[in-house]
Design a protein around this motif. Sequence first.
Motif, PDB file in Angstrom:
ATOM      1  N   PRO B  59       0.816  -1.230   0.000  1.00  0.00           N
ATOM      2  CA  PRO B  59       0.000   0.000   0.000  1.00  0.00           C
ATOM      3  C   PRO B  59       0.840   1.266   0.000  1.00  0.00           C
ATOM      4  CG  PRO B  59      -0.832  -1.571   1.618  1.00  0.00           C
ATOM      5  CD  PRO B  59       0.471  -2.119   1.118  1.00  0.00           C
ATOM      6  N   SER B  60       0.303   2.286  -0.638  1.00  0.00           N
ATOM      7  CA  SER B  60       1.049   3.539  -0.794  1.00  0.00           C
ATOM      8  C   SER B  60       1.172   4.321   0.508  1.00  0.00           C
ATOM      9  CB  SER B  60       0.380   4.408  -1.859  1.00  0.00           C
ATOM     10  OG  SER B  60      -0.969   4.665  -1.509  1.00  0.00           O
ATOM     11  N   ARG B  61       0.538   3.864   1.587  1.00  0.00           N
ATOM     12  CA  ARG B  61       0.734   4.548   2.883  1.00  0.00           C
ATOM     13  C   ARG B  61       2.134   4.262   3.450  1.00  0.00           C
ATOM     14  NH1 ARG B  61      -2.909   0.414   3.982  1.00  0.00           N
ATOM     15  NH2 ARG B  61      -2.223  -1.151   5.497  1.00  0.00           N
ATOM     16  N   PHE B  62       2.833   3.301   2.861  1.00  0.00           N
ATOM     17  CA  PHE B  62       4.216   3.026   3.230  1.00  0.00           C
ATOM     18  C   PHE B  62       5.152   3.796   2.285  1.00  0.00           C
ATOM     19  CE2 PHE B  62       3.794  -0.403   6.295  1.00  0.00           C
ATOM     20  CZ  PHE B  62       2.554  -0.940   6.001  1.00  0.00           C
ATOM     21  N   SER B  63       6.197   4.372   2.835  1.00  0.00           N
ATOM     22  CA  SER B  63       7.197   5.021   1.995  1.00  0.00           C
ATOM     23  C   SER B  63       8.556   4.974   2.676  1.00  0.00           C
ATOM     24  CB  SER B  63       6.819   6.471   1.681  1.00  0.00           C
ATOM     25  OG  SER B  63       6.792   7.245   2.861  1.00  0.00           O
ATOM     26  N   GLY B  64       9.600   5.007   1.850  1.00  0.00           N
ATOM     27  CA  GLY B  64      10.960   5.006   2.366  1.00  0.00           C
ATOM     28  C   GLY B  64      11.726   6.202   1.832  1.00  0.00           C
ATOM     29  N   SER B  65      12.665   6.687   2.634  1.00  0.00           N
ATOM     30  CA  SER B  65      13.492   7.812   2.206  1.00  0.00           C
ATOM     31  C   SER B  65      14.887   7.645   2.783  1.00  0.00           C
ATOM     32  CB  SER B  65      12.879   9.144   2.642  1.00  0.00           C
ATOM     33  OG  SER B  65      12.806   9.223   4.055  1.00  0.00           O
ATOM     34  N   GLU B  66      15.801   8.464   2.273  1.00  0.00           N
ATOM     35  CA  GLU B  66      17.180   8.374   2.749  1.00  0.00           C
ATOM     36  C   GLU B  66      17.809   9.755   2.755  1.00  0.00           C
ATOM     37  OE1 GLU B  66      18.557   6.546  -1.478  1.00  0.00           O
ATOM     38  OE2 GLU B  66      20.169   6.701   0.015  1.00  0.00           O
ATOM     39  N   SER B  67      18.793   9.880   3.646  1.00  0.00           N
ATOM     40  CA  SER B  67      19.615  11.072   3.696  1.00  0.00           C
ATOM     41  C   SER B  67      20.980  10.624   4.165  1.00  0.00           C
ATOM     42  CB  SER B  67      19.021  12.119   4.644  1.00  0.00           C
ATOM     43  OG  SER B  67      19.878  13.230   4.766  1.00  0.00           O
ATOM     44  N   GLY B  68      21.900  10.490   3.221  1.00  0.00           N
ATOM     45  CA  GLY B  68      23.226   9.974   3.559  1.00  0.00           C
ATOM     46  C   GLY B  68      23.147   8.553   4.061  1.00  0.00           C
ATOM     47  N   THR B  69      23.573   8.344   5.301  1.00  0.00           N
ATOM     48  CA  THR B  69      23.538   7.000   5.890  1.00  0.00           C
ATOM     49  C   THR B  69      22.329   6.816   6.795  1.00  0.00           C
ATOM     50  OG1 THR B  69      24.953   7.727   7.707  1.00  0.00           O
ATOM     51  CG2 THR B  69      26.050   6.723   5.796  1.00  0.00           C
ATOM     52  N   ASP B  70      21.393   7.746   6.762  1.00  0.00           N
ATOM     53  CA  ASP B  70      20.157   7.659   7.545  1.00  0.00           C
ATOM     54  C   ASP B  70      18.994   7.315   6.626  1.00  0.00           C
ATOM     55  OD1 ASP B  70      21.006  10.463   9.713  1.00  0.00           O
ATOM     56  OD2 ASP B  70      21.520   8.338   9.843  1.00  0.00           O
ATOM     57  N   PHE B  71      18.187   6.348   7.083  1.00  0.00           N
ATOM     58  CA  PHE B  71      17.067   5.866   6.294  1.00  0.00           C
ATOM     59  C   PHE B  71      15.807   5.882   7.147  1.00  0.00           C
ATOM     60  CE2 PHE B  71      19.607   4.448   2.744  1.00  0.00           C
ATOM     61  CZ  PHE B  71      20.849   4.308   3.325  1.00  0.00           C
ATOM     62  N   THR B  72      14.683   6.150   6.494  1.00  0.00           N
ATOM     63  CA  THR B  72      13.425   6.287   7.214  1.00  0.00           C
ATOM     64  C   THR B  72      12.326   5.505   6.514  1.00  0.00           C
ATOM     65  OG1 THR B  72      14.024   8.505   7.974  1.00  0.00           O
ATOM     66  CG2 THR B  72      11.696   7.917   8.050  1.00  0.00           C
ATOM     67  N   LEU B  73      11.551   4.780   7.322  1.00  0.00           N
ATOM     68  CA  LEU B  73      10.311   4.170   6.852  1.00  0.00           C
ATOM     69  C   LEU B  73       9.166   4.956   7.494  1.00  0.00           C
ATOM     70  CD1 LEU B  73       8.793   1.786   5.390  1.00  0.00           C
ATOM     71  CD2 LEU B  73       8.781   0.651   7.634  1.00  0.00           C
ATOM     72  N   THR B  74       8.256   5.422   6.672  1.00  0.00           N
ATOM     73  CA  THR B  74       7.104   6.178   7.164  1.00  0.00           C
ATOM     74  C   THR B  74       5.826   5.441   6.802  1.00  0.00           C
ATOM     75  OG1 THR B  74       8.292   8.283   6.904  1.00  0.00           O
ATOM     76  CG2 THR B  74       5.887   8.384   7.096  1.00  0.00           C
ATOM     77  N   ILE B  75       4.968   5.335   7.772  1.00  0.00           N
ATOM     78  CA  ILE B  75       3.634   4.767   7.545  1.00  0.00           C
ATOM     79  C   ILE B  75       2.628   5.853   7.909  1.00  0.00           C
ATOM     80  CG2 ILE B  75       2.087   2.823   7.955  1.00  0.00           C
ATOM     81  CD1 ILE B  75       4.448   1.412   9.400  1.00  0.00           C
ATOM     82  N   ILE B  76       1.804   6.236   6.966  1.00  0.00           N
ATOM     83  CA  ILE B  76       0.759   7.204   7.261  1.00  0.00           C
ATOM     84  C   ILE B  76      -0.570   6.466   7.359  1.00  0.00           C
ATOM     85  CG2 ILE B  76       1.976   9.127   6.182  1.00  0.00           C
ATOM     86  CD1 ILE B  76       0.091   8.801   3.771  1.00  0.00           C
ATOM     87  N   ASP B  77      -1.514   7.054   8.104  1.00  0.00           N
ATOM     88  CA  ASP B  77      -2.840   6.456   8.248  1.00  0.00           C
ATOM     89  C   ASP B  77      -2.721   4.985   8.659  1.00  0.00           C
ATOM     90  OD1 ASP B  77      -5.697   5.817   6.057  1.00  0.00           O
ATOM     91  OD2 ASP B  77      -5.595   6.224   8.223  1.00  0.00           O
ATOM     92  N   LEU B  78      -2.092   4.761   9.793  1.00  0.00           N
ATOM     93  CA  LEU B  78      -1.824   3.414  10.294  1.00  0.00           C
ATOM     94  C   LEU B  78      -3.104   2.582  10.352  1.00  0.00           C
ATOM     95  CD1 LEU B  78       0.804   2.028  11.427  1.00  0.00           C
ATOM     96  CD2 LEU B  78      -0.122   2.531  13.700  1.00  0.00           C
ATOM     97  N   GLN B  79      -3.014   1.372   9.821  1.00  0.00           N
ATOM     98  CA  GLN B  79      -4.162   0.462   9.769  1.00  0.00           C
ATOM     99  C   GLN B  79      -3.951  -0.713  10.727  1.00  0.00           C
ATOM    100  OE1 GLN B  79      -7.100   1.067   7.752  1.00  0.00           O
ATOM    101  NE2 GLN B  79      -5.989   3.013   8.011  1.00  0.00           N
ATOM    102  N   PRO B  80      -5.033  -1.396  11.102  1.00  0.00           N
ATOM    103  CA  PRO B  80      -4.894  -2.522  12.055  1.00  0.00           C
ATOM    104  C   PRO B  80      -3.907  -3.579  11.591  1.00  0.00           C
ATOM    105  CG  PRO B  80      -7.206  -1.946  11.759  1.00  0.00           C
ATOM    106  CD  PRO B  80      -6.435  -1.123  10.765  1.00  0.00           C
ATOM    107  N   GLU B  81      -3.844  -3.803  10.292  1.00  0.00           N
ATOM    108  CA  GLU B  81      -2.937  -4.852   9.794  1.00  0.00           C
ATOM    109  C   GLU B  81      -1.469  -4.420   9.792  1.00  0.00           C
ATOM    110  OE1 GLU B  81      -5.460  -3.424   8.183  1.00  0.00           O
ATOM    111  OE2 GLU B  81      -4.989  -3.016   6.064  1.00  0.00           O
ATOM    112  N   ASP B  82      -1.194  -3.169  10.147  1.00  0.00           N
ATOM    113  CA  ASP B  82       0.180  -2.671  10.150  1.00  0.00           C
ATOM    114  C   ASP B  82       0.907  -2.930  11.464  1.00  0.00           C
ATOM    115  OD1 ASP B  82      -0.851   0.331   8.338  1.00  0.00           O
ATOM    116  OD2 ASP B  82      -0.440  -1.711   7.625  1.00  0.00           O
ATOM    117  N   PHE B  83       0.203  -3.436  12.467  1.00  0.00           N
ATOM    118  CA  PHE B  83       0.855  -3.704  13.740  1.00  0.00           C
ATOM    119  C   PHE B  83       1.701  -4.968  13.587  1.00  0.00           C
ATOM    120  CE2 PHE B  83      -0.804  -0.281  16.128  1.00  0.00           C
ATOM    121  CZ  PHE B  83      -2.019   0.013  15.538  1.00  0.00           C
ATOM    122  N   ALA B  84       3.006  -4.773  13.711  1.00  0.00           N
ATOM    123  CA  ALA B  84       3.981  -5.814  13.373  1.00  0.00           C
ATOM    124  C   ALA B  84       5.353  -5.335  13.822  1.00  0.00           C
ATOM    125  CB  ALA B  84       3.978  -6.055  11.858  1.00  0.00           C
TER     126      ALA B  84
END
Lengths: 119, 107
Positions: B59-84
């Motif tokens: 789903p497109s509510r998941f996204s990844g980004s980077e800045s140098g050696t730092d990486f981020t996973l973002t989840i927007i509009d968290l859904q019940p199935e995202d608890f993990a």
Amino acid sequence: QVQLVQSGGEVKKPGASVKVSCKTSGYTFSKYGISWVRQAPGQGLEWMGWISGFSGHTNDAYKFQGRVTLTTDTSTSTAYLELKSLRSDDTAVYYCARDENAYNGQDYWGQGTLVTVSS
Amino acid sequence: DIQMTQSPSSLSASIGDKVTITCRATQNIFSYLNWYQHKPGTAPKLLVHGASSLQDGVPSRFSGSESGTDFTLTIIDLQPEDFAIYYCQQSYGTPQTFGQGTKVEIK
């Protein structure tokens, strides 16, 4: 559809060996590699190694060198992980996963095989 | 070995929240960064590869980004199935290494 089906759980004594199979289907085996990843109880994921489905070339984590053997049988599109000299801390769920290349991650996974090492 | 430091180790969030998980590598890994979702009793699921490419079917509510050696996973509009549990993984060096994991729990 792509499937990776692993062999069943095993119980082994310390010092023994175990061989886990990963039978693949739904894609051309020789175009992908297979990575092996394990998860000990209560722990995170640990990558163990990779084998090419084309050449059989392997790349192992040196932590396991000498104890792990990765092989394939291209006639049955099956990959194998053999781990020797088992210790209690080898108790884990072992996963195989399809690996196109290092940039694309492991996109399809087997269901996991629990290996229990206990005297 | 390349070490991946992932934070936080756990977080509590509500349905509809935005969640951010970060991972830092000990050296340049040239975007060879993957994110996985793992639920108990199931196999890990690839969410993002190449630091920011969403895996097919995710789903497109998941996204990844980077800045140098730092990486981020973002989840927007968290859904019940995202608890993990979520793991980052670097696949640039051998051995490939995972972060320690982030458990996303229901608040």
